[in-house]
Motif scaffolding. Structure first.
Motif, PDB file in Angstrom:
ATOM      1  N   TYR A   1      -7.026   3.319  -9.739  1.00 55.28           N
ATOM      2  CA  TYR A   1      -5.867   4.070  -9.246  1.00 55.28           C
ATOM      3  C   TYR A   1      -4.567   3.389  -9.662  1.00 55.28           C
ATOM      4  O   TYR A   1      -3.576   4.065  -9.975  1.00 55.28           O
ATOM      5  CB  TYR A   1      -5.921   4.214  -7.727  1.00 55.28           C
ATOM      6  N   PHE A   2      -4.559   2.069  -9.664  1.00 57.64           N
ATOM      7  CA  PHE A   2      -3.391   1.328 -10.152  1.00 57.64           C
ATOM      8  C   PHE A   2      -3.086   1.712 -11.601  1.00 57.64           C
ATOM      9  O   PHE A   2      -1.946   2.017 -11.951  1.00 57.64           O
ATOM     10  CB  PHE A   2      -3.668  -0.173 -10.039  1.00 57.64           C
ATOM     11  N   ARG A   3      -4.109   1.716 -12.451  1.00 58.41           N
ATOM     12  CA  ARG A   3      -3.909   2.014 -13.874  1.00 58.41           C
ATOM     13  C   ARG A   3      -3.515   3.472 -14.088  1.00 58.41           C
ATOM     14  O   ARG A   3      -2.688   3.778 -14.949  1.00 58.41           O
ATOM     15  CB  ARG A   3      -5.170   1.666 -14.661  1.00 58.41           C
ATOM     16  N   LEU A   4      -4.104   4.387 -13.324  1.00 57.92           N
ATOM     17  CA  LEU A   4      -3.719   5.789 -13.423  1.00 57.92           C
ATOM     18  C   LEU A   4      -2.260   5.970 -13.029  1.00 57.92           C
ATOM     19  O   LEU A   4      -1.523   6.731 -13.666  1.00 57.92           O
ATOM     20  CB  LEU A   4      -4.616   6.655 -12.525  1.00 57.92           C
TER      21      LEU A   4
ATOM     22  N   SER B   1      -5.780   2.082  -1.128  1.00 60.30           N
ATOM     23  CA  SER B   1      -5.604   2.748  -2.428  1.00 60.30           C
ATOM     24  C   SER B   1      -4.135   3.102  -2.660  1.00 60.30           C
ATOM     25  O   SER B   1      -3.635   3.002  -3.782  1.00 60.30           O
ATOM     26  CB  SER B   1      -6.472   4.004  -2.517  1.00 60.30           C
ATOM     27  N   ALA B   2      -3.436   3.489  -1.591  1.00 64.80           N
ATOM     28  CA  ALA B   2      -2.020   3.827  -1.721  1.00 64.80           C
ATOM     29  C   ALA B   2      -1.201   2.613  -2.130  1.00 64.80           C
ATOM     30  O   ALA B   2      -0.250   2.729  -2.921  1.00 64.80           O
ATOM     31  CB  ALA B   2      -1.496   4.387  -0.396  1.00 64.80           C
ATOM     32  N   GLN B   3      -1.567   1.441  -1.634  1.00 67.61           N
ATOM     33  CA  GLN B   3      -0.849   0.221  -2.008  1.00 67.61           C
ATOM     34  C   GLN B   3      -1.062  -0.104  -3.486  1.00 67.61           C
ATOM     35  O   GLN B   3      -0.135  -0.550  -4.173  1.00 67.61           O
ATOM     36  CB  GLN B   3      -1.306  -0.946  -1.128  1.00 67.61           C
ATOM     37  N   TYR B   4      -2.265   0.126  -3.987  1.00 69.34           N
ATOM     38  CA  TYR B   4      -2.535  -0.094  -5.410  1.00 69.34           C
ATOM     39  C   TYR B   4      -1.750   0.903  -6.263  1.00 69.34           C
ATOM     40  O   TYR B   4      -1.187   0.536  -7.304  1.00 69.34           O
ATOM     41  CB  TYR B   4      -4.033   0.037  -5.691  1.00 69.34           C
TER      42      TYR B   4
ATOM     43  N   TYR C   1      -1.181  -8.850 -13.302  1.00 67.30           N
ATOM     44  CA  TYR C   1      -0.868  -9.899 -12.324  1.00 67.30           C
ATOM     45  C   TYR C   1      -0.864  -9.351 -10.895  1.00 67.30           C
ATOM     46  O   TYR C   1      -1.135 -10.081  -9.938  1.00 67.30           O
ATOM     47  CB  TYR C   1       0.481 -10.545 -12.654  1.00 67.30           C
ATOM     48  N   GLN C   2      -0.604  -8.038 -10.740  1.00 61.88           N
ATOM     49  CA  GLN C   2      -0.593  -7.457  -9.397  1.00 61.88           C
ATOM     50  C   GLN C   2      -1.973  -7.477  -8.752  1.00 61.88           C
ATOM     51  O   GLN C   2      -2.083  -7.459  -7.522  1.00 61.88           O
ATOM     52  CB  GLN C   2      -0.079  -6.020  -9.430  1.00 61.88           C
ATOM     53  N   TYR C   3      -3.033  -7.505  -9.575  1.00 61.19           N
ATOM     54  CA  TYR C   3      -4.387  -7.520  -9.020  1.00 61.19           C
ATOM     55  C   TYR C   3      -4.580  -8.721  -8.087  1.00 61.19           C
ATOM     56  O   TYR C   3      -5.150  -8.584  -6.994  1.00 61.19           O
ATOM     57  CB  TYR C   3      -5.426  -7.584 -10.140  1.00 61.19           C
TER      58      TYR C   3
END
Length: 204
Positions: free
Chosen positions: A68-71, A90-93, A45-47
């Motif tokens: 990067y979110f999943r990692l 990328s940092a926000q993800y 849902y964050q996507y």
């Protein structure tokens, strides 16, 4: 990476079709990592929230950011070391994947030396595509020597140029690296010492 030509992206996908979703990987751990972290297609849902916050991000970069979110969700890192980022996306993800992660912008090996002293917590590291090979080399050497089993390193654009690709191959072959994943758009390194040394090509 920018918006890649769809025809080129399709050709890359076809050239790696036999490496889809963990096919042929014998190790259960490595299979789960490919299937449920690298190529997990569930719509977190964050996507949708992140897409609303960063609508300017193109399709190719968003796929990497979602990786990067999943990692981050998998590793639950205390720190995210982002080398030479062009923005904060990328940092926000990463921080959405693990709310307790602290994102740190990194410039060079001097930043790494001052930061890594005494740090053994889980760390996710990104070497962005904007980091030149000449800047990468001293940082990579130090990172590979000091990384703990709770470190994951990602290098972008591993197939972009001969020198960058050769550096990636040396990284993957390093004695401290146990498992490496070639996703074409980036490479992922794991350092868990109890695992057999393996290198995988993945259709991402």
């Amino acid at each position: 990476m920018g918006e890649m030509n769809r025809v080129k992206r399709g050709l890359i996908w076809l050239s790696r079709i036999k490496y889809c979703r963990g096919f042929g990987i014998q190790s259960p751990n490595d299979y789960r990592f490919v299937r449920y972290v690298i190529n997990e297609h569930s719509p977190y849902y964050q996507y949708a929230e992140l897409m609303k916050s960063y609508p300017q991000v193109d399709e190719d970069d968003r796929r990497l950011c979602q990786l990067y979110f999943r990692l981050s969700n998998y590793l639950q890192p205390l720190y995210y070391l982002d080398f030479q980022p062009s923005d904060e996306v990328s940092a926000q993800y990463v921080c959405a994947g693990c709310r307790g992660t602290k994102a740190v912008r990194m410039k060079d090996v001097h930043n790494l030396l001052s930061f890594r002293k005494g740090v053994t917590d889980a760390v996710l590291v990104r070497f962005s595509r904007d980091m030149a090979v000449g800047d990468l080399q001293p940082v990579v050497v130090k990172m590979l020597e000091d990384s703990s089993e709770s470190t994951i390193v990602v290098m972008e654009d591993i197939c972009h140029g001969k020198k960058r690709h050769q550096l990636w191959l040396r990284m993957a072959a390093h004695e401290n690296v146990r498992v490496s994943y070639d996703l074409y758009y980036c490479g992922i390194l794991l350092f868990e010492p109890r695992r057999y040394k393996k290198h995988y090509v993945v259709n991402f």
